[in-house]
Design an enzyme around this catalytic site. Structure first.
Site, PDB file in Angstrom:
ATOM      1  N   ASP A  36       0.857  -1.177   0.000  1.00  0.00           N
ATOM      2  CA  ASP A  36       0.000   0.000   0.000  1.00  0.00           C
ATOM      3  C   ASP A  36       0.893   1.226   0.000  1.00  0.00           C
ATOM      4  O   ASP A  36       1.480   1.578   1.018  1.00  0.00           O
ATOM      5  CB  ASP A  36      -0.904  -0.016   1.237  1.00  0.00           C
ATOM      6  CG  ASP A  36      -1.878   1.148   1.267  1.00  0.00           C
ATOM      7  OD1 ASP A  36      -1.697   2.111   0.497  1.00  0.00           O
ATOM      8  OD2 ASP A  36      -2.816   1.089   2.074  1.00  0.00           O
ATOM      9  N   ASN A  65       0.112   4.364  -0.347  1.00  0.00           N
ATOM     10  CA  ASN A  65      -0.488   5.564   0.222  1.00  0.00           C
ATOM     11  C   ASN A  65      -0.186   6.806  -0.618  1.00  0.00           C
ATOM     12  O   ASN A  65      -0.051   7.909  -0.095  1.00  0.00           O
ATOM     13  CB  ASN A  65      -0.041   5.779   1.678  1.00  0.00           C
ATOM     14  CG  ASN A  65      -0.949   5.085   2.648  1.00  0.00           C
ATOM     15  OD1 ASN A  65      -2.165   5.131   2.523  1.00  0.00           O
ATOM     16  ND2 ASN A  65      -0.359   4.422   3.625  1.00  0.00           N
TER      17      ASN A  65
END
Length: 87
Positions: A48, A50
């Protein structure tokens, strides 16, 4: 024959200190990966991130233009990450 990185990238949305931590993390990651790539290592970076790289990667790029995860410096980092040779 490959190096696999499975990373949950920091979220920088809880304030300036956390944003700067995220920026350091992103810079340090590129600095870590670059010599490995130059040495011929085959690397996969999953997880992930972000970070939404392009407008198509986020549901409302205008509304979220000033939010962590879609800030200009984060998007620029993603460009530099891809420039290392990632696809």
């Amino acid at each position: 024959d490959i190096l696999l990185y499975n990373i949950y990238f920091p979220n920088g949305g809880s304030g300036p200190e956390r944003h700067e931590f995220k920026q350091r993390f992103l810079r340090d990651l590129n600095a870590h990966l670059k010599p490995l790539i130059e040495a011929g290592e085959r690397i996969i970076v999953a997880g992930d991130y972000n970070v939404a790289h392009r407008e198509i990667d986020i549901y409302d790029p205008i509304k979220l233009a000033n939010e962590s995860g879609f800030l200009p410096e984060e998007r620029a980092w993603f460009d530099s990450f891809l420039a290392l040779g990632f696809i």
